[in-house]
Motif scaffolding. Structure first.
Motif, PDB file in Angstrom:
ATOM      1  N   ASN A  97     -12.941   4.697  -1.864  1.00 44.81           N
ATOM      2  CA  ASN A  97     -11.479   4.570  -3.183  1.00 44.81           C
ATOM      3  C   ASN A  97     -11.475   4.545  -4.729  1.00 44.81           C
ATOM      4  OD1 ASN A  97     -12.385   1.882  -3.705  1.00 44.81           O
ATOM      5  ND2 ASN A  97     -10.824   1.010  -3.283  1.00 44.81           N
ATOM      6  N   ILE A 153       0.724  -1.106   0.294  1.00 46.56           N
ATOM      7  CA  ILE A 153      -0.063  -0.011   0.221  1.00 46.56           C
ATOM      8  C   ILE A 153       0.829   1.164   0.023  1.00 46.56           C
ATOM      9  CG2 ILE A 153      -0.514   0.710   2.921  1.00 46.56           C
ATOM     10  CD1 ILE A 153      -3.194   0.996   1.725  1.00 46.56           C
ATOM     11  N   GLU A 157      -2.314   3.418   9.219  1.00 49.36           N
ATOM     12  CA  GLU A 157      -2.726   2.341   8.132  1.00 49.36           C
ATOM     13  C   GLU A 157      -3.744   2.667   9.949  1.00 49.36           C
ATOM     14  OE1 GLU A 157      -4.105   1.775   5.399  1.00 49.36           O
ATOM     15  OE2 GLU A 157      -2.752   3.861   4.865  1.00 49.36           O
ATOM     16  N   ASP A 172      -6.378  13.455  -5.565  1.00 50.41           N
ATOM     17  CA  ASP A 172      -6.114  11.425  -4.463  1.00 50.41           C
ATOM     18  C   ASP A 172      -6.632  12.378  -3.078  1.00 50.41           C
ATOM     19  OD1 ASP A 172      -4.712   9.825  -3.602  1.00 50.41           O
ATOM     20  OD2 ASP A 172      -3.889   9.429  -5.410  1.00 50.41           O
ATOM     21  N   SER A 178      -8.448   8.618  -8.303  1.00 46.33           N
ATOM     22  CA  SER A 178      -7.599   9.739  -8.505  1.00 46.33           C
ATOM     23  C   SER A 178      -7.632   9.918  -9.489  1.00 46.33           C
ATOM     24  CB  SER A 178      -6.379   9.677  -7.919  1.00 46.33           C
ATOM     25  OG  SER A 178      -5.258   8.636  -8.505  1.00 46.33           O
ATOM     26  N   ALA A 197       1.227   9.119  -3.948  1.00 44.46           N
ATOM     27  CA  ALA A 197       0.557  10.320  -3.514  1.00 44.46           C
ATOM     28  C   ALA A 197       0.661  11.131  -2.916  1.00 44.46           C
ATOM     29  CB  ALA A 197      -0.815  10.139  -3.113  1.00 44.46           C
ATOM     30  N   TYR A 203      -5.245  10.419  -0.649  1.00 46.96           N
ATOM     31  CA  TYR A 203      -4.156  10.269  -0.162  1.00 46.96           C
ATOM     32  C   TYR A 203      -2.873  10.903  -0.065  1.00 46.96           C
ATOM     33  CZ  TYR A 203      -5.086   5.220   0.045  1.00 46.96           C
ATOM     34  OH  TYR A 203      -5.681   3.793   0.411  1.00 46.96           O
ATOM     35  N   THR A 204      -3.258  12.171  -1.271  1.00 50.99           N
ATOM     36  CA  THR A 204      -1.824  13.173  -1.013  1.00 50.99           C
ATOM     37  C   THR A 204      -2.677  14.388  -0.001  1.00 50.99           C
ATOM     38  OG1 THR A 204      -1.763  13.083  -3.727  1.00 50.99           O
ATOM     39  CG2 THR A 204      -1.475  15.246  -2.596  1.00 50.99           C
ATOM     40  N   ASN A 262       2.273   1.450  -3.500  1.00 52.15           N
ATOM     41  CA  ASN A 262       0.921   1.494  -4.622  1.00 52.15           C
ATOM     42  C   ASN A 262       0.517   2.371  -4.777  1.00 52.15           C
ATOM     43  OD1 ASN A 262       2.312  -0.548  -5.398  1.00 52.15           O
ATOM     44  ND2 ASN A 262       0.221  -1.783  -4.831  1.00 52.15           N
ATOM     45  N   LYS A 263       0.067   3.153  -3.010  1.00 50.93           N
ATOM     46  CA  LYS A 263      -0.954   4.261  -3.344  1.00 50.93           C
ATOM     47  C   LYS A 263      -0.055   5.491  -2.100  1.00 50.93           C
ATOM     48  CE  LYS A 263      -5.088   1.978  -4.335  1.00 50.93           C
ATOM     49  NZ  LYS A 263      -5.395   2.823  -5.318  1.00 50.93           N
ATOM     50  N   ILE A 264       0.610   5.149  -1.127  1.00 50.83           N
ATOM     51  CA  ILE A 264       0.980   6.287  -0.149  1.00 50.83           C
ATOM     52  C   ILE A 264       2.412   7.260  -1.281  1.00 50.83           C
ATOM     53  CG2 ILE A 264       1.671   6.820   1.589  1.00 50.83           C
ATOM     54  CD1 ILE A 264      -0.883   5.450   1.871  1.00 50.83           C
TER      55      ILE A 264
END
Length: 334
Positions: A255, A15, A97, A285, A258, A23, A287-288, A18-20
């Motif tokens: 989710n 995660i 998380e 996004d 984005s 972003a 997460y951003t 791929n995501k955090i």
């Protein structure tokens, strides 16, 4: 140039990769400065992939770096409490998380430690940063749907891989902890209330001992939430807020992509859907936004978007979930 917070990412969990990290690297106030792994090769590979200045071969080394002001913890559920404690004791601000804790006692200890260490600490419910939810809040404030009567929803996906942490009971696996927490979280956020009692009908996977699916009824002071969650169903997510006059539907509540617009639908005359208005949220996004909100809270010494008090409230619900499953009946949220 805006001042930025130097972040360390505690592990090379997927995660995070791929995501955090992608972003947060787009953030106005967040600088991904270091990453660590118990395997230095993995940390160096991730650092090279994302252009991160520093890589460490242990979590402890990263926490000892005085140039790092905040850490993001994307570890498995059962390690969240341990490493949040260690990070705060090292003087780092922490964004961890969800679920940050698995018990009320852990949450209470973290709040006391946060206060004694003088750091910021938050639970990474990224949904709280997405503007579609501030849009829903505005609709409620304006009385758009009349009196709210009930909330319905669901969040499901499919994996039966025994190596997946969601299927490992000792790692805090199971549907409710992993994705079933989201309908609870957004309902609490919108209502500004805490649950009173709940009823859980859980299907326990005989191989893993985890809840592979569950249906929940959660009573709030003003209305009732009912939803389904699963780690072994077709991918599905939705939330509906049903009032005396209209219905608010959020088709991508947890989710949303984005790079796509998100939509909120307000329906009148729900049987035929003959009168529906649409609110469009530009691509973003969350997460951003989450990283920047937390960084800005550090820079300006303001409250975290999702503070540890949220983790405490959620832990009370989790403990009631366990009691309900155990007694096969209603459990009070204490």
């Amino acid at each position: 140039m805006e001042k930025k917070i130097n972040w360390g990412i505690l592990s090379t969990a997927q995660i995070g990769l791929n995501k955090i990290i992608p972003a947060m690297q787009k953030g106005k106030y967040s600088n991904v400065y270091a990453i660590c792994s118990r395997d230095l090769k993995k940390a160096r590979a991730a650092a090279e992939q994302f252009g991160i200045p520093k890589a460490y071969g242990s979590y402890e080394e990263l926490l000892e770096d005085d140039d790092i002001q905040a850490v993001y913890i994307p570890l498995p559920n059962h390690l969240h409490y341990e490493w949040t404690v260690k990070a705060m004791k090292a003087g780092k601000h922490v964004l961890c998380e969800k679920p940050l804790v698995l018990s009320v006692k852990e949450a209470e200890k973290l709040i006391a430690l946060r206060d004694s260490c003088g750091v910021k600490a938050g639970e990474a419910f990224m949904v709280a940063s997405h503007p579609q939810w501030s849009g829903v809040k505005r609709l409620f404030k304006d009385g758009t749907i009349g009196t709210l009567r009930t909330i319905q929803g669901g969040f499901c996906f499919y994996t039966d891989d025994p190596a997946n942490i969601r299927n490992i009971k000792e790692f805090g696996g199971g549907a409710i902890f992993d994705v079933g927490c989201y309908p609870l979280m957004v309902s609490r956020m919108i209502l500004g209330e805490e649950p009173v009692r709940l009823l859980v009908n859980a299907d326990i996977d005989p191989r893993f001992g985890t809840d592979r699916s569950a249906s929940l009824i959660v009573e709030f002071p003003s209305c009732t939430l009912s939803y389904v969650t699963s780690t072994q169903m077709a991918p599905f997510q939705h939330m509906s807020f049903i009032g005396t006059e209209r219905v608010i539907d959020i088709p991508q509540p947890f989710n949303p992509p984005s790079d796509e617009k998100t939509r909120i639908f307000v329906t009148e005359g729900a049987l035929g859907y003959e009168e529906t208005s649409e609110i469009v949220i530009p691509p973003c996004d969350h997460y951003t936004l989450q990283g920047d909100e937390f960084s800005k809270a550090i820079l300006e010494d303001t409250k975290e978007t999702v503070p540890l008090e949220n983790a405490l409230a959620m832990a009370r619900v989790y403990e009631a979930v366990v009691r309900s499953i155990t007694v096969h009946g209603w459990a009070d949220v204490q």
